[in-house]
Design an enzyme around this catalytic site. Structure first.
Site, short mmCIF file in Angstrom:
data_model
loop_
_atom_site.label_atom_id
_atom_site.label_comp_id
_atom_site.label_asym_id
_atom_site.label_seq_id
_atom_site.Cartn_x
_atom_site.Cartn_y
_atom_site.Cartn_z
N GLY A 13 0.85 -1.20 0.00
CA GLY A 13 0.00 0.00 0.00
C GLY A 13 0.88 1.24 0.00
N ARG A 74 1.21 -5.17 -5.71
CA ARG A 74 1.26 -6.38 -4.89
C ARG A 74 1.61 -7.50 -5.86
NH1 ARG A 74 -2.87 -3.33 -1.75
NH2 ARG A 74 -1.83 -2.96 0.23
N ASP A 105 4.79 -4.31 6.24
CA ASP A 105 5.25 -5.60 6.76
C ASP A 105 5.46 -6.66 5.67
OD1 ASP A 105 5.64 -7.28 9.21
OD2 ASP A 105 4.06 -8.41 8.21
N SER A 107 6.14 -6.14 2.48
CA SER A 107 7.32 -5.75 1.69
C SER A 107 8.60 -6.07 2.46
CB SER A 107 7.26 -4.25 1.39
OG SER A 107 6.05 -3.95 0.75
N THR A 127 4.15 3.05 5.33
CA THR A 127 2.75 2.61 5.44
C THR A 127 2.01 3.59 6.35
OG1 THR A 127 1.27 0.95 6.40
CG2 THR A 127 3.50 0.94 7.22
N ASP A 129 -0.30 2.73 8.26
CA ASP A 129 -0.86 2.00 9.41
C ASP A 129 -0.09 2.12 10.72
OD1 ASP A 129 -2.74 1.16 7.64
OD2 ASP A 129 -2.23 -0.97 7.68
N ASP A 131 2.17 0.10 11.72
CA ASP A 131 2.13 -1.25 12.30
C ASP A 131 3.47 -1.97 12.21
OD1 ASP A 131 2.13 -1.48 9.56
OD2 ASP A 131 0.60 -3.04 9.47
N ARG A 156 -17.84 17.03 13.04
CA ARG A 156 -18.27 17.57 14.32
C ARG A 156 -19.16 18.80 14.12
NH1 ARG A 156 -16.95 16.74 19.54
NH2 ARG A 156 -15.15 15.37 19.53
N ARG A 164 -26.53 15.03 16.05
CA ARG A 164 -26.38 13.66 15.57
C ARG A 164 -25.08 13.08 16.09
NH1 ARG A 164 -27.71 15.31 9.38
NH2 ARG A 164 -29.92 14.80 9.42
N ARG A 173 -6.20 -2.58 9.44
CA ARG A 173 -6.79 -3.92 9.57
C ARG A 173 -6.34 -4.62 10.83
NH1 ARG A 173 -5.46 -5.93 3.63
NH2 ARG A 173 -3.75 -4.57 4.17
N ALA A 188 -12.66 12.10 20.38
CA ALA A 188 -13.73 11.12 20.12
C ALA A 188 -14.20 10.49 21.43
CB ALA A 188 -13.20 10.04 19.17
N GLU A 189 -15.48 10.17 21.49
CA GLU A 189 -16.05 9.58 22.71
C GLU A 189 -15.66 8.11 22.85
OE1 GLU A 189 -17.60 11.93 21.03
OE2 GLU A 189 -17.70 13.35 22.70
N HIS A 251 -9.75 5.45 1.05
CA HIS A 251 -8.43 5.75 0.49
C HIS A 251 -8.05 7.22 0.51
CE1 HIS A 251 -9.00 1.62 -0.91
NE2 HIS A 251 -7.68 1.57 -0.95
P1 ADP Z 1 2.67 -4.06 2.71
O1 ADP Z 1 4.10 -4.06 2.34
O2 ADP Z 1 2.03 -2.71 2.63
O3 ADP Z 1 2.40 -4.79 4.02
P2 ADP Z 1 1.66 -6.40 1.26
O4 ADP Z 1 1.41 -7.24 2.48
O5 ADP Z 1 0.62 -6.43 0.20
O6 ADP Z 1 1.87 -4.86 1.57
O7 ADP Z 1 3.06 -6.88 0.65
C1 ADP Z 1 3.59 -6.24 -0.48
C2 ADP Z 1 4.33 -7.23 -1.32
O8 ADP Z 1 5.44 -7.76 -0.60
C3 ADP Z 1 3.54 -8.47 -1.74
O9 ADP Z 1 2.69 -8.23 -2.82
C4 ADP Z 1 4.66 -9.41 -2.10
O10 ADP Z 1 5.16 -9.12 -3.38
C5 ADP Z 1 5.72 -9.08 -1.05
N1 ADP Z 1 5.61 -10.03 0.07
C6 ADP Z 1 4.68 -10.09 1.03
N2 ADP Z 1 4.87 -11.13 1.86
C7 ADP Z 1 5.96 -11.79 1.38
C8 ADP Z 1 6.67 -12.98 1.78
N3 ADP Z 1 6.30 -13.71 2.82
N4 ADP Z 1 7.76 -13.33 1.06
C9 ADP Z 1 8.15 -12.60 -0.01
N5 ADP Z 1 7.52 -11.50 -0.44
C10 ADP Z 1 6.44 -11.08 0.24
O1 F6P Z 2 -1.69 -1.23 4.73
C1 F6P Z 2 -2.19 -0.01 4.33
C2 F6P Z 2 -3.65 -0.07 4.04
O2 F6P Z 2 -4.06 1.21 3.66
C3 F6P Z 2 -4.53 -0.62 5.16
O3 F6P Z 2 -4.80 0.33 6.17
C4 F6P Z 2 -5.76 -1.01 4.41
O4 F6P Z 2 -6.48 -2.01 5.08
C5 F6P Z 2 -5.19 -1.55 3.13
O5 F6P Z 2 -3.93 -0.94 2.97
C6 F6P Z 2 -6.04 -1.29 1.93
O6 F6P Z 2 -5.40 -1.88 0.86
P1 F6P Z 2 -5.79 -1.69 -0.68
O7 F6P Z 2 -4.74 -0.83 -1.26
O8 F6P Z 2 -5.73 -3.06 -1.22
O9 F6P Z 2 -7.14 -1.07 -0.73
#
Ligand code: ADP
Ligand code: F6P
Length: 321
Positions: A13, A74, A105, A107, A127, A129, A131, A156, A164, A173, A188-189, A251
């Protein structure tokens, strides 16, 4: 191994500030007299050899732009040993010694695999996120939170006029940081995140209590990882009888000009990755901890879930009565 050339790609992403990070990698590499290459569409471009040499001007006028000039993708092939070998071979074929991966993660796991195949790699947290473990912040998170806060400010205004309540679904996610920081920053509440158990009944009770004590509107921020805003909104409507509207930000959270925080973080991390490669480090993830730049073994980063900041979560609850 002496590094003479480095390639950079963005993957997964996209996030605001990826361009600033690409610019920093390219300009820092050129400053150190390295050859530098940009790989188009992440691992897909690496496997399909979509690689071009970058010069100083190739990254001009991008520091302020969202998205990524290198584009992202991806790529399933990269999940296979054959795809990973092809990716490593393509780098070697062009005489590229090192690779900087900017992504989340998933990538990072690709970078980890290439590192095991003998490619000098550095991963940068790109990213929205937030995360990724072993970094306080990821590139894009600050901008995404600002967008959510801006949207909640607007909601708000109109929610208050009409008495409302508003359920706002935000991205995340597996990680509730966007919801947490935006929720705290906008008063936010309730903040619903995947890391913390919640009961919709309790959210509804809180809203009714607030209503009885004179509040005429509520903001409930929901991270997508706990369920859709629509589901939560309709349950709340049923339980409270209050006029509750749902907004899914989607997005829009991933676009627009990066904040100065994201641009500075991206610039620092991009330059840092190149310097660490030149110092002989590899198989590492770059991050920022207590404002200091750090590298951590990528195996450790990939295998560790980022801890959730309960202190902030509880603070948000205490302050939003
Ligand atoms: P992000 O990097 O935002 O978490 P993705 O989880 O979609 O996004 O991962 C991005 C790309 O990284 C995947 O489409 C794939 O090409 C590569 N990737 C993800 N997991 C693995 C893995 N276990 N081993 C090798 N490449 C991976
Ligand atoms: O990981 C970044 C993120 O924007 C998440 O927050 C979201 O769930 C996901 O990517 C959405 O992915 P896509 O680009 O497939 O809509």
């Amino acid at each position: 191994m002496t590094i003479r050339s480095v390639a950079v790609l963005t993957s997964g992403g996209d996030s605001q500030g990826m361009n600033a990070a690409v610019r920093a990698v390219v300009r820092s590499a050129l400053y150190h007299n390295l050859k530098v290459y940009g790989i188009q569409r992440g691992y897909y471009g690496l496997i399909h050899d979509d690689i071009r040499e970058m010069d100083l001007r190739s990254v001009g006028d991008i520091i302020h732009r969202g998205g990524t000039i290198l584009q992202t993708a991806r790529c399933k092939e990269m999940m296979t040993p054959e795809g990973q070998q092809l990716a490593a071979d393509n780098l070697r074929k062009r005489g590229i010694d090192a690779l900087v991966v900017i992504g989340g993660d998933g990538s990072y796991q690709g970078a980890q695999k290439l590192s095991k195949l003998g490619i000098a790699t550095m991963a940068l947290p790109g990213t929205i996120d937030n995360d990724i473990s072993y970094t306080d912040f990821t590139i894009g998170f600050d901008t995404a939170v600002s967008i959510v806060v801006d949207a909640i400010n607007k909601l708000r205004d109109t929610m208050t006029s009409h008495e409302r309540s508003s359920v706002v679904e935000v991205m995340g996610r597996h990680c509730g940081d966007i919801a947490l920081y935006a929720g705290l920053a906008s008063g936010a509440e309730s903040i619903l995140v995947p890391e913390m158990p919640y009961k919709v009944e309790e959210v509804a009770e809180r809203m009714k209590d607030n209503f009885r004590s004179g509040k005429r509107h509520s903001i409930i921020v929901v991270a997508e990882g706990v369920g859709t805003g629509e589901e939560i909104g309709s349950q709340i409507r049923e339980m409270t009888g209050l006029d509750t509207r749902v907004t899914v930000l989607g997005h829009v959270q991933r676009g627009g000009t990066p904040t100065h925080n994201d641009r500075v973080l991206a610039s620092r991390l991009g330059d840092f990755a190149v310097r660490k490669l030149l110092e002989g480090e590899s198989g590492k993830a770059c991050g920022v901890i207590n404002r200091e730049l750090v590298t951590t073994d990528i195996d450790l980063v990939v295998g560790t879930k980022k801890p959730f900041n309960k202190e902030l979560y509880e603070l948000a609850l205490r302050l939003s009565q």
